[in-house]
Design a protein around this motif. Structure first.
Motif, PDB file in Angstrom:
ATOM      1  N   ASP A 118      29.922 -19.885  19.913  1.00  0.00           N
ATOM      2  CA  ASP A 118      30.115 -21.329  19.742  1.00  0.00           C
ATOM      3  C   ASP A 118      31.607 -21.640  19.627  1.00  0.00           C
ATOM      4  O   ASP A 118      32.205 -21.503  18.561  1.00  0.00           O
ATOM      5  N   ILE A 119      32.188 -22.089  20.726  1.00  0.00           N
ATOM      6  CA  ILE A 119      33.620 -22.333  20.772  1.00  0.00           C
ATOM      7  C   ILE A 119      33.998 -23.628  20.053  1.00  0.00           C
ATOM      8  O   ILE A 119      34.998 -23.687  19.333  1.00  0.00           O
ATOM      9  N   PHE A 120      33.175 -24.655  20.222  1.00  0.00           N
ATOM     10  CA  PHE A 120      33.523 -25.942  19.599  1.00  0.00           C
ATOM     11  C   PHE A 120      33.709 -25.809  18.091  1.00  0.00           C
ATOM     12  O   PHE A 120      34.672 -26.292  17.522  1.00  0.00           O
ATOM     13  N   LYS A 121      32.755 -25.124  17.451  1.00  0.00           N
ATOM     14  CA  LYS A 121      32.882 -25.047  15.991  1.00  0.00           C
ATOM     15  C   LYS A 121      34.054 -24.159  15.582  1.00  0.00           C
ATOM     16  O   LYS A 121      34.617 -24.341  14.503  1.00  0.00           O
ATOM     17  N   GLU A 122      34.445 -23.228  16.436  1.00  0.00           N
ATOM     18  CA  GLU A 122      35.624 -22.424  16.117  1.00  0.00           C
ATOM     19  C   GLU A 122      36.860 -23.320  16.059  1.00  0.00           C
ATOM     20  O   GLU A 122      37.673 -23.220  15.153  1.00  0.00           O
ATOM     21  N   VAL A 123      36.960 -24.192  17.057  1.00  0.00           N
ATOM     22  CA  VAL A 123      38.127 -25.072  17.099  1.00  0.00           C
ATOM     23  C   VAL A 123      38.045 -26.103  15.975  1.00  0.00           C
ATOM     24  O   VAL A 123      39.048 -26.472  15.367  1.00  0.00           O
ATOM     25  N   GLN A 124      36.825 -26.539  15.665  1.00  0.00           N
ATOM     26  CA  GLN A 124      36.670 -27.568  14.642  1.00  0.00           C
ATOM     27  C   GLN A 124      36.825 -27.018  13.229  1.00  0.00           C
ATOM     28  O   GLN A 124      37.273 -27.728  12.340  1.00  0.00           O
ATOM     29  N   PRO A 157      21.964 -17.041  24.342  1.00  0.00           N
ATOM     30  CA  PRO A 157      23.390 -16.789  24.583  1.00  0.00           C
ATOM     31  C   PRO A 157      24.318 -17.677  23.771  1.00  0.00           C
ATOM     32  O   PRO A 157      25.535 -17.542  23.887  1.00  0.00           O
ATOM     33  N   ILE A 158      23.771 -18.549  22.964  1.00  0.00           N
ATOM     34  CA  ILE A 158      24.647 -19.350  22.106  1.00  0.00           C
ATOM     35  C   ILE A 158      23.885 -19.779  20.861  1.00  0.00           C
ATOM     36  O   ILE A 158      22.699 -20.062  20.911  1.00  0.00           O
ATOM     37  N   SER A 159      24.560 -19.740  19.749  1.00  0.00           N
ATOM     38  CA  SER A 159      23.983 -20.223  18.512  1.00  0.00           C
ATOM     39  C   SER A 159      24.885 -21.346  18.034  1.00  0.00           C
ATOM     40  O   SER A 159      26.001 -21.115  17.585  1.00  0.00           O
ATOM     41  N   ILE A 160      24.400 -22.546  18.217  1.00  0.00           N
ATOM     42  CA  ILE A 160      25.240 -23.717  17.947  1.00  0.00           C
ATOM     43  C   ILE A 160      25.281 -23.909  16.439  1.00  0.00           C
ATOM     44  O   ILE A 160      24.269 -24.164  15.804  1.00  0.00           O
ATOM     45  N   SER A 161      26.458 -23.721  15.897  1.00  0.00           N
ATOM     46  CA  SER A 161      26.562 -23.427  14.473  1.00  0.00           C
ATOM     47  C   SER A 161      27.231 -24.510  13.654  1.00  0.00           C
ATOM     48  O   SER A 161      28.385 -24.836  13.871  1.00  0.00           O
ATOM     49  N   GLY A 162      26.475 -25.014  12.709  1.00  0.00           N
ATOM     50  CA  GLY A 162      27.060 -25.921  11.732  1.00  0.00           C
ATOM     51  C   GLY A 162      27.486 -25.173  10.489  1.00  0.00           C
ATOM     52  O   GLY A 162      28.200 -25.707   9.651  1.00  0.00           O
ATOM     53  N   TYR A 163      27.027 -23.916  10.387  1.00  0.00           N
ATOM     54  CA  TYR A 163      27.271 -23.188   9.138  1.00  0.00           C
ATOM     55  C   TYR A 163      28.743 -23.178   8.771  1.00  0.00           C
ATOM     56  O   TYR A 163      29.134 -23.486   7.648  1.00  0.00           O
ATOM     57  N   HIS A 164      29.576 -22.836   9.735  1.00  0.00           N
ATOM     58  CA  HIS A 164      31.007 -22.680   9.449  1.00  0.00           C
ATOM     59  C   HIS A 164      31.672 -24.022   9.235  1.00  0.00           C
ATOM     60  O   HIS A 164      32.680 -24.121   8.552  1.00  0.00           O
ATOM     61  N   ILE A 165      31.075 -25.048   9.844  1.00  0.00           N
ATOM     62  CA  ILE A 165      31.576 -26.405   9.617  1.00  0.00           C
ATOM     63  C   ILE A 165      31.296 -26.772   8.164  1.00  0.00           C
ATOM     64  O   ILE A 165      32.165 -27.268   7.453  1.00  0.00           O
ATOM     65  N   GLY A 166      30.081 -26.465   7.717  1.00  0.00           N
ATOM     66  CA  GLY A 166      29.722 -26.711   6.319  1.00  0.00           C
ATOM     67  C   GLY A 166      30.581 -25.899   5.367  1.00  0.00           C
ATOM     68  O   GLY A 166      31.076 -26.400   4.364  1.00  0.00           O
ATOM     69  N   GLU A 167      30.768 -24.632   5.713  1.00  0.00           N
ATOM     70  CA  GLU A 167      31.552 -23.756   4.839  1.00  0.00           C
ATOM     71  C   GLU A 167      33.016 -24.179   4.792  1.00  0.00           C
ATOM     72  O   GLU A 167      33.709 -23.949   3.807  1.00  0.00           O
ATOM     73  N   ALA A 168      33.507 -24.757   5.888  1.00  0.00           N
ATOM     74  CA  ALA A 168      34.898 -25.214   5.903  1.00  0.00           C
ATOM     75  C   ALA A 168      35.062 -26.475   5.068  1.00  0.00           C
ATOM     76  O   ALA A 168      36.186 -26.928   4.861  1.00  0.00           O
ATOM     77  N   GLY A 169      33.956 -27.026   4.608  1.00  0.00           N
ATOM     78  CA  GLY A 169      34.078 -28.136   3.669  1.00  0.00           C
ATOM     79  C   GLY A 169      33.536 -29.464   4.121  1.00  0.00           C
ATOM     80  O   GLY A 169      33.735 -30.477   3.461  1.00  0.00           O
ATOM     81  N   GLY A 180      17.632 -24.756  28.182  1.00  0.00           N
ATOM     82  CA  GLY A 180      17.202 -25.446  26.954  1.00  0.00           C
ATOM     83  C   GLY A 180      16.487 -24.543  25.959  1.00  0.00           C
ATOM     84  O   GLY A 180      16.838 -24.506  24.777  1.00  0.00           O
ATOM     85  N   PRO A 181      15.493 -23.781  26.413  1.00  0.00           N
ATOM     86  CA  PRO A 181      14.781 -22.912  25.456  1.00  0.00           C
ATOM     87  C   PRO A 181      15.636 -21.752  24.953  1.00  0.00           C
ATOM     88  O   PRO A 181      15.239 -21.054  24.036  1.00  0.00           O
ATOM     89  N   ARG A 182      16.800 -21.519  25.546  1.00  0.00           N
ATOM     90  CA  ARG A 182      17.662 -20.410  25.128  1.00  0.00           C
ATOM     91  C   ARG A 182      18.790 -20.875  24.215  1.00  0.00           C
ATOM     92  O   ARG A 182      19.721 -20.110  23.932  1.00  0.00           O
ATOM     93  N   LEU A 183      18.753 -22.126  23.783  1.00  0.00           N
ATOM     94  CA  LEU A 183      19.754 -22.584  22.820  1.00  0.00           C
ATOM     95  C   LEU A 183      19.174 -22.419  21.421  1.00  0.00           C
ATOM     96  O   LEU A 183      17.995 -22.664  21.198  1.00  0.00           O
ATOM     97  N   SER A 184      19.993 -21.973  20.495  1.00  0.00           N
ATOM     98  CA  SER A 184      19.508 -21.895  19.124  1.00  0.00           C
ATOM     99  C   SER A 184      20.555 -22.488  18.204  1.00  0.00           C
ATOM    100  O   SER A 184      21.708 -22.643  18.592  1.00  0.00           O
ATOM    101  N   PHE A 185      20.132 -22.818  17.022  1.00  0.00           N
ATOM    102  CA  PHE A 185      21.010 -23.503  16.073  1.00  0.00           C
ATOM    103  C   PHE A 185      21.116 -22.743  14.758  1.00  0.00           C
ATOM    104  O   PHE A 185      20.237 -21.965  14.409  1.00  0.00           O
ATOM    105  N   PHE A 186      22.189 -23.014  14.059  1.00  0.00           N
ATOM    106  CA  PHE A 186      22.478 -22.296  12.816  1.00  0.00           C
ATOM    107  C   PHE A 186      23.084 -23.291  11.822  1.00  0.00           C
ATOM    108  O   PHE A 186      24.148 -23.843  12.081  1.00  0.00           O
ATOM    109  N   LEU A 187      22.366 -23.540  10.737  1.00  0.00           N
ATOM    110  CA  LEU A 187      22.881 -24.495   9.757  1.00  0.00           C
ATOM    111  C   LEU A 187      23.058 -23.866   8.386  1.00  0.00           C
ATOM    112  O   LEU A 187      22.415 -22.879   8.032  1.00  0.00           O
ATOM    113  N   ASP A 188      23.920 -24.488   7.632  1.00  0.00           N
ATOM    114  CA  ASP A 188      24.200 -24.145   6.248  1.00  0.00           C
ATOM    115  C   ASP A 188      23.194 -24.887   5.377  1.00  0.00           C
ATOM    116  O   ASP A 188      22.753 -25.975   5.731  1.00  0.00           O
TER     117      ASP A 188
END
Lengths: 602, 390
Positions: free
Chosen positions: A245-251, A283-295, A327-335
């Motif tokens: 997940d590149i977007f959340k890395e930059v964010q 092939p991608i885990s769209i991640s809010g976890y690190h966004i949450g952890e970053a505050g 679509g079925p190969r996208l997964s998500f990751f939340l805090d």
């Protein structure tokens, strides 16, 4: 209008559609009768179950309504678990245990009859514990320890700093970082060692890899390692997830190694390959976890994660990959933390995703599912009186499962200090087992805690706030433009600052820190897991040997790779060749020569 | 008046945890400290080079990803090797650095480790108390860069202490700064280029892209950068250009970040003397970058030591009338419209082109997208600068 703007419209339109259906159910008699009939039908088909004390319960709990309008509001607005728009769950039965034999408790004094065989564990345990330490063989040992009592082997891999930044263990000044906070991977040979003894092609095995910046290279190494052990036929059988997940890395997380556009291109190259060749891979885990952890606030977390997801979908579709394929190969990751929003954050996210994917991207049912991995909040854990962290994590676990997460990681109480040690990992894993297997909260009845007036109030409020965030991103020109504008980054930093200030001012109580302090020494006796120098040296020596052995071939492979990247073709097939003879750092370095380095946003 | 304390802060290599350091930096500058911020994921070599060039009193390292015992020790070892024993090292890492670790690190020469729960005030007080005393007699520099850095500090200190007063126009005439003697080595044909423009136009990124081209083109050449950031109320300053300038963290680049220390117009009172010194120190190029400037600013003219001036514009300057008011448009040799991928850029190009034609000075106008790797506009600018004779 970008796709995100269309998503906002689609949600508004859908909400209006629900209201229209409610109205119609109340005015159009035939429609209303039809709904009542369907409702009674659903209720009649719900299987019954019995608790260990003999209490009968339905396996699915439904609201006690018998009026057509309310039935319409429920069925269209929320949906049954496993049905559009999936507010209550992506699947029908989630964590329910198999149906118990109905046992007789009626005869006084007689012990209940034992079932003929113990109930089977559910098809796949939702527990997935994150680990990675020292060298590949050490992490491998930990993996075997963690899965010794599990029928399914779901491994979650943490990488060390040098690997996350795509550099080699022999790079200047990284020696002390080798194997710290995760496993050190430099070459395909390390990757072979990492999963040694596991059957990578088995339907009971899946590997998750938490890495984004160099994800395509690491993915190529995983495939190459699997081929070395099981031959080329294993590739379509591989199951697992890579974060990518590149977007959340930059964010938020700052582990970006190529400029954003180049990173997104390499990602799409990989996604194009895996959706075609590896139908069981995420092939991608769209991640809010690190966004949450970053505050970030919980709403920011959900809004940025979802909007990032829609931006990826737009990108993959633009590459020509059909939505029902990716679509079925996208997964998500939340805090999941302790703020009240977490009561419904994932529920609302699942609904927004489903509606957006269906109505904007034209996705079929499988591509509408918001498949979610949750992790309890690391940021909520503190060093002071650290055993309280067990309680924090337990509360977060309840919230996570109330949101019907598909899998979950519970943090170890010693996280504020170090890579978790075995004792605390065991307690964290058992926390989940106690909640799901020992307690009756989630194993008998779906919807056990859904639909309370409070939960609904949170759902409405959170949805409105997420859509407001979408509108703001849309106003800035869409996700990529907002990212380049540092919009999400600034918002997250601002929220983080406010959070710290609230702790400092005591508005946000943290037990043992700003409330009920016992004044004792703050740092407890925790056995630290540190990588010994000898092991770090071993990693460097192995790498030197690999580089020496492959020196000539590496040069050719890197030239070929650079050439393909220059020409703008999909570079993933060439990456698969390159990882056989090149190290991670060699590949990253060469790619950076072609596409440049990421310039930090400060 | 004593000079503000200058320190450098950074996050170690393979570590992206910059949230703590961002908060701490702001607190430091609010309390009168000048902070050169190097950014996250920074190697030992980058940190030590920057600390010596910037001649800071101390380095603050915020480490959350482990390996801190080795990393801090390597920083100290390299400082000693380079003869910079007077640059002190402190740091923190929340709960990741234990008391035991801290003791080991202090044995290896780290001044202090802040633990989780330390208040920002405690940190600021510590820095002021330990790094705020006037410097004693300086030891002999071990390298030309270190010597240069010491001399730049002497110039800045002299101005801040009031021993020297700023001339109104920094470029009025070349003077040999008192007490500062240029190195005796042969003076090379140094070209001095001034960059100015509004804040956020992309000056820093553009300069860094030019540096990358220079380093690739000229395998032995050296370049110096004198970069400016404003001092805030309270007299501190966040000198953050290095964090963006990833290509300029190189042994062949000498970079110095200066705070304006109360002077308006985009430069510091000590700029002129510092620039004079750099121009005589044998670099192929010296680049001077002003702080983000407004319409009236005229930081340098060609009759001084600056050979060529570049104005970097953002396409979003407002109305056409606003354009007429920008004084630098009359003076700059080269005008760059950066972010030329923005929608507004075509209009901006046309309007600025017209404006420059009125001047009849044969000024050049170039469109760039500095953030883009291998941007053809940045190539063109580089060629223009390297071709133009002194």
């Amino acid at each position: 209008m970008s796709k995100l703007g269309q998503v906002v419209e689609s949600i508004e339109k859908y909400n209006k559609f629900v209201l229209d259906q409610v109205k119609r159910a109340r005015t159009d008699e035939e429609f209303g009768r039809g709904l009542l009939g369907r409702w009674n039908d659903i209720k009649a088909k719900i299987p019954a179950t019995r608790t260990p004390t003999g209490l009968p319960l339905p396996r699915l709990a439904l609201p006690e309504i018998d009026e057509a309008g309310e039935i319409a509001r429920y069925l269209f607005g929320e949906g049954l678990p496993g049905e559009f728009p999936f507010l209550n769950g992506a699947y029908r039965e989630m964590y329910l245990e198999p149906i118990r034999e109905i046992q007789s408790f009626e005869k006084d004094g007689e012990p209940p009859q034992r079932p003929a065989r113990p109930p089977l564990p559910q098809a796949e345990e939702p527990t997935r514990l994150f680990s990675g330490l020292m060298l590949a063989e050490d992490t491998n040992e930990r993996f075997h320890y963690l899965t010794q009592h599990q029928r399914t082997h779901r491994l979650s891999t943490a990488f060390d700093g040098p690997t996350l930044y795509g550099i080699d263990s022999d790079a200047d000044g990284v020696f002390g970082k080798i194997g710290e906070g995760g496993v050190a991977i430099d070459t395909v040979e390390d990757m072979v060692r990492l999963y040694d003894g596991f059957d990578l092609g088995s339907p009971n095995f899946s590997a998750s890899m938490t890495i984004s910046g160099p994800a395509p290279i690491i993915m190529a190494m995983y495939i190459a390692a699997a081929k070395r052990r099981f031959g080329p036929k294993v590739v379509p059988k591989l199951r697992g997830t890579i974060q990518a997940d590149i977007f959340k890395e930059v964010q938020a997380q700052n582990e970006t190694i190529f400029p954003i556009e180049a990173s997104l291109r390499f990602l799409t190259d990989m996604v194009e390959f895996t959706t075609q060749e590896m139908p069981r891979w995420y092939p991608i885990s769209i991640s809010g976890y690190h966004i949450g952890e970053a505050g970030s606030t919980p709403v920011q977390q959900a809004a940025y994660t979802l909007s990032n997801g829609f931006a990826y979908a737009e990108m993959f579709a633009a590459r020509g990959i059909p939505v029902d394929q990716f679509g079925p190969r996208l997964s998500f990751f939340l805090d999941c933390g302790l703020d009240v929003e977490y009561i419904a954050l994932a529920r609302v996210s699942r609904r927004i995703w489903a509606i957006g994917m269906r109505d904007v991207f034209g996705a079929g049912p499988r591509a509408q599912l918001f498949k979610l991995h949750t992790q309890t909040s690391g940021r909520s854990l503190i060093a002071a009186e650290f055993k309280n962290n067990l309680t924090r994590t337990a509360a977060e676990l309840i919230l996570a499962y109330m949101n019907a997460t598909n899998s979950c990681h519970s943090n170890s109480a010693d996280e504020p200090f170090t890579t978790p040690s075995e004792e605390w990992i065991r307690l964290a894993a058992h926390g989940q087992a106690i909640l799901l297997e020992e307690s009756g909260i989630f194993k008998h009845t779906m919807n056990m805690l859904s639909g309370s007036p409070g939960m609904k109030a949170v759902e409405r409020s959170v949805e409105t706030a997420i859509l407001d965030e979408f509108r703001e991103i849309e106003r800035l020109g869409g996700v990529l433009a907002a990212v380049e504008d540092r919009y999400q980054r600034s918002q997250i930093q601002n929220a983080a600052h406010r959070y710290e200030q609230q702790i400092y001012d005591g508005i946000r109580p943290i037990i043992g820190l700003n409330r009920y302090r016992n004044g004792a020494e703050d740092v407890p006796e925790v056995k630290l897991v540190r990588t010994p120098r000898k092991k770090q040296q071993l990693q460097v020596d192995r790498l030197a040997k690999f580089k020496k052995k492959n020196a000539e071939k590496a040069k050719l492979a890197l030239d070929k790779l650079a050439d393909v990247v220059e020409r703008g073709e999909n570079c993933f097939p060439i990456l698969l060749e390159a990882v056989e003879v090149c190290s991670l750092g060699q590949i990253t370095g060469r790619l950076q020569e072609v596409v440049g380095r990421f310039r930090p946003m400060v | 008046m004593a000079s503000p304390i200058r320190i450098l802060t950074a996050v170690p290599i393979c570590d992206g945890h910059d949230s703590a350091i961002n908060t701490i930096n702001l607190e430091f500058i609010r309390h009168g400290i000048e902070v050169v911020y190097l950014g996250y994921h920074r190697s030992v070599g980058d940190i030590v080079r920057a600390a010596i060039q910037e001649d800071v009193r101390a380095i603050g390292i915020s480490s959350y990803n482990g390996g801190h015992i080795e990393f801090f020790a390597e920083v100290i070892a390299l400082l000693r090797k380079r003869g910079a024993n007077d640059i002190k090292v402190f740091g923190g890492g929340g709960g990741t650095i234990t008391h035991e670790d801290a003791a080991a690190m202090e044995r290896k020469g780290v001044d202090n480790i802040f633990f989780a729960g330390t208040s920002l005030t405690e940190m600021t007080d510590y820095v002021r108390k330990h790094y705020g005393k006037p410097r004693g007699k300086r030891s002999r520099p071990k390298s030309p860069d270190q010597e240069l850095a010491h001399k730049l500090t002497a110039i800045e200190d002299a101005y801040t202490a009031g021993r020297k007063r700023s001339t109104r126009n920094a470029q009025s005439k070349i003077r040999n700064p008192q007490g500062v003697h240029p190195p005796r080595r042969a003076i090379r044909n140094t070209k001095v280029i001034g960059f100015t423009g509004p804040g956020g136009a992309g000056k820093t990124t553009l300069i860094d892209e030019l540096v990358l081209r220079f380093l690739n083109r000229s395998p032995k050449g050296r370049i110096a950068i004198l970069s400016h950031d404003p001092s805030v109320i309270g007299e501190g300053a966040l000198l953050g250009d290095r964090a963006t300038m990833i290509n300029s963290q190189n042994d062949r680049v000498f970079m110095r970040s200066m705070a304006t220390r109360g002077q308006a117009g985009g430069l510091s009172p000590a700029t002129h003397d510092c620039l004079t010194l750099l121009a005589r120190s044998g670099f192929d190029y010296v680049i001077i970058e002003t702080v983000g400037t407004g319409q009236e600013a005229m930081p340098f003219q060609k009759n001084g030591i600056v050979d060529q001036t570049v104005l970097v514009m953002n396409p979003d300057y407002g109305s056409r009338l606003q354009l007429q008011k920008i004084v630098m448009l009359d003076l700059a040799d080269i005008v760059v419209v950066n972010k030329s991928d923005l929608q507004r850029a075509r209009t901006a190009h046309t309007e600025i082109e017209q404006r420059l034609e009125q001047n009849r000075r044969n000024q050049r106008l170039i469109d760039t997208v500095a953030k883009r790797h291998r941007d053809p506009g940045a190539d063109e600018l580089f060629e223009l600068i390297s071709r133009g004779s002194k």
